[in-house]
Structure formats: structure tokens, C-alpha cells
Scaffold this motif. Structure first.
Motif, PDB file in Angstrom:
ATOM      1  N   LEU A 142       0.812  -1.219   0.000  1.00 49.49           N
ATOM      2  CA  LEU A 142       0.000   0.000   0.000  1.00 49.49           C
ATOM      3  C   LEU A 142       0.844   1.268   0.000  1.00 49.49           C
ATOM      4  O   LEU A 142       0.565   2.209  -0.754  1.00 49.49           O
ATOM      5  CB  LEU A 142      -0.917   0.009   1.237  1.00 49.49           C
ATOM      6  N   VAL A 143       1.858   1.317   0.852  1.00 47.81           N
ATOM      7  CA  VAL A 143       2.658   2.535   1.012  1.00 47.81           C
ATOM      8  C   VAL A 143       4.130   2.150   1.129  1.00 47.81           C
ATOM      9  O   VAL A 143       4.460   1.009   1.460  1.00 47.81           O
ATOM     10  CB  VAL A 143       2.230   3.332   2.273  1.00 47.81           C
ATOM     11  N   PRO A 144       5.039   3.087   0.888  1.00 50.40           N
ATOM     12  CA  PRO A 144       6.465   2.805   1.089  1.00 50.40           C
ATOM     13  C   PRO A 144       6.792   2.547   2.555  1.00 50.40           C
ATOM     14  O   PRO A 144       6.028   2.890   3.459  1.00 50.40           O
ATOM     15  CB  PRO A 144       7.149   4.091   0.586  1.00 50.40           C
ATOM     16  N   THR A 150       5.712   5.915   9.598  1.00 49.04           N
ATOM     17  CA  THR A 150       5.014   7.109  10.069  1.00 49.04           C
ATOM     18  C   THR A 150       3.663   6.732  10.670  1.00 49.04           C
ATOM     19  O   THR A 150       3.254   7.264  11.718  1.00 49.04           O
ATOM     20  CB  THR A 150       4.817   8.104   8.918  1.00 49.04           C
ATOM     21  N   ALA A 151       2.950   5.816  10.017  1.00 52.84           N
ATOM     22  CA  ALA A 151       1.663   5.348  10.542  1.00 52.84           C
ATOM     23  C   ALA A 151       1.843   4.695  11.910  1.00 52.84           C
ATOM     24  O   ALA A 151       1.037   4.911  12.827  1.00 52.84           O
ATOM     25  CB  ALA A 151       1.026   4.366   9.562  1.00 52.84           C
ATOM     26  N   GLY A 323      -4.333   6.043   5.937  1.00 50.69           N
ATOM     27  CA  GLY A 323      -5.411   5.914   6.916  1.00 50.69           C
ATOM     28  C   GLY A 323      -5.772   4.459   7.177  1.00 50.69           C
ATOM     29  O   GLY A 323      -5.995   4.064   8.323  1.00 50.69           O
ATOM     30  N   LEU A 324      -5.821   3.659   6.113  1.00 54.46           N
ATOM     31  CA  LEU A 324      -6.143   2.244   6.268  1.00 54.46           C
ATOM     32  C   LEU A 324      -5.081   1.535   7.106  1.00 54.46           C
ATOM     33  O   LEU A 324      -5.410   0.769   8.022  1.00 54.46           O
ATOM     34  CB  LEU A 324      -6.249   1.579   4.897  1.00 54.46           C
ATOM     35  N   ALA A 325      -3.810   1.808   6.799  1.00 47.66           N
ATOM     36  CA  ALA A 325      -2.726   1.189   7.565  1.00 47.66           C
ATOM     37  C   ALA A 325      -2.784   1.627   9.022  1.00 47.66           C
ATOM     38  O   ALA A 325      -2.642   0.799   9.939  1.00 47.66           O
ATOM     39  CB  ALA A 325      -1.380   1.554   6.946  1.00 47.66           C
ATOM     40  N   PHE A 326      -3.028   2.907   9.250  1.00 49.06           N
ATOM     41  CA  PHE A 326      -3.083   3.443  10.620  1.00 49.06           C
ATOM     42  C   PHE A 326      -4.211   2.809  11.418  1.00 49.06           C
ATOM     43  O   PHE A 326      -4.009   2.351  12.555  1.00 49.06           O
ATOM     44  CB  PHE A 326      -3.253   4.963  10.566  1.00 49.06           C
ATOM     45  N   ILE A 327      -5.421   2.770  10.848  1.00 49.40           N
ATOM     46  CA  ILE A 327      -6.578   2.221  11.555  1.00 49.40           C
ATOM     47  C   ILE A 327      -6.376   0.740  11.856  1.00 49.40           C
ATOM     48  O   ILE A 327      -6.695   0.249  12.947  1.00 49.40           O
ATOM     49  CB  ILE A 327      -7.863   2.429  10.739  1.00 49.40           C
ATOM     50  N   THR A 328      -5.823   0.001  10.889  1.00 49.65           N
ATOM     51  CA  THR A 328      -5.611  -1.437  11.098  1.00 49.65           C
ATOM     52  C   THR A 328      -4.588  -1.680  12.191  1.00 49.65           C
ATOM     53  O   THR A 328      -4.785  -2.522  13.074  1.00 49.65           O
ATOM     54  CB  THR A 328      -5.160  -2.104   9.790  1.00 49.65           C
ATOM     55  N   PHE A 329      -3.466  -0.951  12.143  1.00 46.88           N
ATOM     56  CA  PHE A 329      -2.478  -1.071  13.220  1.00 46.88           C
ATOM     57  C   PHE A 329      -3.128  -0.765  14.570  1.00 46.88           C
ATOM     58  O   PHE A 329      -2.867  -1.444  15.572  1.00 46.88           O
ATOM     59  CB  PHE A 329      -1.313  -0.099  12.991  1.00 46.88           C
TER      60      PHE A 329
END
Length: 575
Positions: A142-144, A150-151, A323-329
Motif C-alpha cells: 500500500l505505502v512505502p 510514520t503510521a 489511513g487504512l494502515a493506521f486504523i488497522t495497526f
């Protein structure tokens, strides 16, 4: 008494013993049965049960490629690029240091500030999600890598806010009792699954095509990742793990030999280090040669070069994915860590049955939360409490000294990484199974009499090992509990009390109005005007009346009002 007993008594009576509440310290909340040398042994047991994370986390997370740039658009083609793979190997070495360093820092702080025998490290499962979904294999996700870190960093500070507001503790305490008991049992089975697999265990089971899992024990897996039928149960490392790490350890425990778990792990490791033998951890392959070359260095320090403080703060082009990575974490970590902390606190006898909380819970959560953010600066996936802490608790660990010893051992492992990263998974596999069996004892206390409590508890127990996720087990159990018991409540109200389950009186009571209130004790003390609000009041520990609890909650919601009586709020009893 021998010199060990004399030393235990002297340390217990010292300021150190009183701070950590050792048995005999005279502290009103001393941990019965705890002593200095037992805590040291327990801390080493926890460390040896967790030592595999040094190499496993670095191997998993480095599959993302870290900050290395793949010159090809196809991640698979990067495997044949020597320059890129050398970079990935450097990231792997960086992660060995990062994993040991953040585990050392967070475990030490957990013991020193929260006084709990729970060690922390980058979480298994969370690191796989980080590497293979968020960043993706060789950066195809999804992201680098930098944005994913950062998430993780932001997630840690969100945890801090939730903890200071008391919401994280309240959410954990509001979970029904049967679900909390089932969490410990489910984690025990989850540990057992880990101990039986190839990645961190003896390799007795493997995935299958026709069934979810099947008997394994082969020396090598075929191209489909399965065991050939003719090769099953022929892997000598599995048998070494079973007899030397399992049967031998259990026999020592049956005769109550101190340090049995450590002896089993060390015995298997020492047997597995020489080469060439059928059970060597260093076969004559390119990978085995590289591992053996690293092992021969014995003492070395590898500084973090490529992944230290590489966060990318401008995430505007990755808004949705970030946002998806942050919420899942966030939700996976809060459920994972919460379930582990409370099951370990119950396992070591630190749970207050009145409030369903444990001493220092707010501080424990803060250590975990800050550890997540600091770990991301080291280049690590989210840090969490480790269920392998049960190995130390089963050795008698009851105080923060256990976690401090584990933290110090992780710190030493930074310099002895070639040794500690070379503990084979089959050396710790049976240890996890043994600890799982000890944790499963909580199943007898689950309310099996009422099916509305029993089925959600069973779902929690079953889903955790079968989905390889503590978080999913908690979600499934809580949702099942809500659906079943809400339906019963609605039917009872709609029928004006005429339609109720025949044995509803067997149901365990549940309410969101918990002893201690929603807000953490320090907010109650602050609302009362206590200047040193971070300290507990000097008062006897006992059952507090509902009136006192009501006054405490009122003081938080209406700080301008004062409590008329001289009694102190209930929340001030809690740490």
C-alpha cells in the motif's frame, strides 16, 4: 537458610524489595511468593522464550525491502539483483539490532515503571502485516516503508491519548469475565500452534490443501510448501525438540527443578550448533554459511544504518492507504496488547477481582504506547506485550524485576546478537506448548453453565489459534456475546419478562458501570485538588462502597463540587 535464602530476605527488606513489592518487603501490596533470585530466573526464561524474535522479526520485516529501492517493476525480479539483495541483507542486520534494542528498552521500562513481569518486543503477526500487506514484498504494497513507519509512529501517540483518558483500560475491563478468561486459554492454544509450526517451533504441523493443517515433521518442504507423505515425521530436529526441549523439560518441572525451561532451551541449542550434524542449525548452504559466519563473530555490534529515523511526514499522496494502515495497526494492536496484558496479569495473579484491573495498568499501557512510537524511529513494526512472558511467569515471576532482567538480556544481545539470534526455533517450540498448557487451566473458571456465556468464550478460544490472531479471537467472541445477550434482553423486554432462558440466573452479571469508574485514578485525584496526583493516597486497601465510587465519578464530571464526607474516592485505591 542458605546464602540464597538470606540474600532473598535481605533484598526483600531493602528499598529495592519494597519498590518492587517482593514478598517480605512489608509493602501493603507485596506480591506473595516473589523473591529476588526467582525473578532473575524468570526473566531469563522469558528472554530465552522470546529470543527467536531477534532473528524472526528481522527476517520477516526485511522481506519488505526496507528503504532499498527495487530497480524492477516486478518484486520477484529483484531477487536476482545482487546489489538490491545486498541492501536487503544490510536492512536485515539493521533490524537485528533494532529488534533487540527496542525489546530491551520497553521491557526494562515495563518492569521499572509498571512493576509487571511482562516483556515487550515487535509483535508477531503485526510484523507480517507490516511487511507483506502495508509495505508489501519488496515494496509492492500500500505505502512505502517510510510512510508505514510514520503510521506506526502516529498510532503510538494515539495510544498515549487513549490511555491518559482511561478509555483503553476501561474497554479492557468492560469485556465480560468469561471472555477474559477465554482470552488466556485462547492465547495458550495460540502459543501451542506457534510451538508446533516451522517458523517458530518444532515443525510438527504444516498447512495443507485438503485440510487447514496436517502432520509434518519433514526435513524440507516441497515447492507447494507441504511435506511429502514419505518424509513425514523424519526430521531429526523435531525429535530433538520434542525429547530434549519438551519431555526433558517437563520431567524437570515434575520434580520442581528450578530453571527447567532454561535448561531445556539451552540443551537443544547447544546440540544444534555444531556442524555438520543432522540437527545442525547451520547446514552447508549459502544461507547456512552466512548464518554460521555471523554466529562465529560471537561478539559484534551492528549499528542501524539504513532504517533509523526514516519516517516520511508528508503523506498527502498516500491519504487513503495511510489511513487504512493506521486504523488497522490501531485496532489490531489495541486488542492484541490488551488481551495479552490482561491474560498475563491474571496468570501472575495481579488482577484485582473487584475492579477487573491490575496494578499499574495505565503505566503499562503508556510504556507500550511510547514503545510503539520509539520503535518506529528504530525502523521496527509495532511493539506489543508478548505472550511468551508466560514462560517467566510459570517460573515464578511476579514483579517488574522479571521484565527488567529480560530487558537487560535483550540489551546484552545487541552485542551478542550472533549467539542469541542463533537459538533454533525447535529449541523454544516445546516451551511454548508447555506454557500453553499452563495457561489453559483458566478454562475451568469459565461460566459453562449458561450457554450465553459459554459459546462466546468458546468462540474466543477457537478463533485465536485457528486464525493465528489474538485480535480476531477477541472480536469474534465479543461480537457473539453482544448478539446473543442483546437478543435475549430484547425478547425479555418485548415479552414483559415472560420469555426468558430457563437458567438465566446462572448468567454472570455484566455492567459497564465498573468499580473504579471509566476515568483513570489520577484524574480523580486531580479533580479532588491533590497536588501530587500521580501518587496513590496512603490508605488501606479494601472494598470500597458504591457511594465512594459515585463520589469519585462525580468529582471527575463536576470538579467544582467537593465531597462532603471525609471519605476518599474509590478510584484513589487503584494504581
Amino acid at each position: 537458610m542458605g546464602w540464597i535464602e538470606h540474600t532473598n530476605v535481605r533484598i526483600a527488606r531493602s528499598p529495592v524489595g519494597k519498590y518492587f513489592r517482593l514478598d517480605g518487603s512489608g509493602h501493603p501490596k507485596e506480591r506473595k511468593g516473589s523473591n529476588f533470585f526467582t525473578e532473575i530466573r524468570a526473566g531469563l526464561a522469558t528472554f530465552f522464550a522470546m529470543a527467536y524474535i531477534i532473528s524472526v522479526n528481522s527476517n520477516i520485516t526485511s522481506q519488505s525491502g526496507g528503504t532499498c529501492v527495487c530497480p524492477s517493476t516486478s518484486p520477484d525480479l529483484c531477487d536476482s539483483d545482487p546489489e538490491y539483495m545486498l541492501c536487503v541483507q544490510e536492512v536485515n542486520r539493521d533490524l537485528v539490532t533494532a529488534t533487540a534494542a527496542i525489546a530491551a528498552l520497553t521491557s526494562f521500562c515495563m518492569g521499572l515503571f509498571a512493576n509487571m513481569p511482562i516483556a515487550l518486543a515487535p509483535g508477531m503477526g503485526l510484523n507480517a502485516y507490516f511487511a507483506f500487506t502495508v509495505v508489501g514484498y519488496h515494496g509492492s504494497g500500500l505505502v512505502p516503508y517510510e510512510v508505514a513507519l510514520t503510521a506506526v509512529f502516529v498510532e503510538g501517540f494515539v495510544f498515549v491519548a487513549l490511555t491518559l483518558c482511561g478509555l483503553r483500560q476501561w474497554l479492557a475491563r468492560a469485556i465480560p469475565n468469561s471472555i477474559k478468561l477465554a482470552t488466556g486459554v485462547g492465547i495458550g492454544l495460540y502459543l501451542t500452534i506457534i510451538g508446533l509450526t516451522y517458523s517458530a517451533g518444532i515443525g510438527a504441523i504444516v498447512g495443507s490443501k485438503s485440510t487447514p493443517t496436517e502432520l509434518a515433521g519433514c526435513a524440507t518442504l516441497n515447492k507447494d510448501g507441504l511435506c511429502d507423505p514419505s518424509d513425514k515425521m523424519r526430521n531429526p530436529t523435531m525429535w530433538i525438540g520434542i525429547f530434549c526441549g519438551g519431555i526433558f523439560t517437563i520431567l524437570l518441572m515434575m520434580y520442581r527443578v528450578k530453571g527447567a525451561i532454561i535448561m531445556g532451551i539451552l540443551l537443544v541449542s547447544i546440540i544444534s550448533w555444531p556442524r555438520p550434524t543432522p540437527v545442525t542449525y547451520f547446514p552447508h548452504t549459502p544461507l547456512g554459511d552466512d548464518m554460521f559466519d555471523f554466529f562465529k563473530k560471537i561478539v559484534t555490534f551492528h549499528p542501524i544504518k539504513r532504517i533509523l529515523g526514516v519516517q516520511r511526514w508528508d503523506v498527502s499522496e498516500y491519504g487513503g492507504q495511510f489511513g487504512l494502515a493506521f486504523i488497522t495497526f490501531l485496532y489490531v494492536d489495541i486488542l492484541d496488547c490488551t488481551g495479552t496484558l490482561y491474560s498475563m496479569a491474571r496468570f501472575c495473579g495481579a488482577i484485582d477481582e473487584r475492579t477487573q484491573d491490575f496494578e499499574g495498568s495505565a503505566v503499562a499501557y503508556l510504556v507500550d504506547a511510547f514503545g510503539i512510537s520509539i520503535g518506529s524511529l528504530f525502523g521496527s513494526p509495532p511493539v506489543t506485550a508478548y505472550i511468551e512472558s508466560g514462560a517467566g511467569i510459570s517460573e515464578g515471576g511476579k514483579t517488574g524485576l522479571t521484565a527488567i532482567v529480560s530487558g537487560l538480556a535483550f540489551f546484552i544481545s545487541i552485542f551478542f546478537a550472533p549467539i542469541f539470534a542463533s537459538i533454533p526455533p525447535w529449541a523454544t517450540g516445546c516451551t511454548l506448548i508447555i506454557v500453553g498448557s499452563l495457561m489453559a487451566q483458566a478454562a475451568k473458571d469459565i461460566n459453562w453453565r449458561y450457554i450465553g456465556d459459554a459459546v462466546p468464550a468458546f468462540v474466543t478460544i477457537a478463533i485465536m489459534p485457528f486464525t493465528y490472531s489474538i485480535a480476531y479471537g477477541l472480536i469474534a467472541g465479543i461480537m457473539t456475546y453482544i448478539i446473543l445477550n442483546t437478543a435475549v434482553y430484547v425478547i425479555e423486554k418485548a415479552s414483559r419478562g415472560r420469555i426468558v432462558p430457563p437458567n438465566k440466573e446462572d448468567k454472570e452479571p455484566w455492567t459497564w458501570r465498573l468499580a473504579g469508574g471509566i476515568f483513570p485514578p489520577w484524574t480523580v485525584r486531580l479533580a479532588r485538588g491533590k497536588k501530587d496526583f500521580w501518587r496513590e493516597n496512603d490508605q488501606a486497601v479494601g472494598v470500597v462502597s458504591d457511594r465512594q465510587h459515585s463520589e469519585a465519578s462525580s468529582a471527575v464530571h463536576n470538579p467544582e463540587k467537593t465531597v462532603i464526607s471525609g471519605e476518599k474516592p474509590a478510584g484513589e485505591n487503584l494504581s
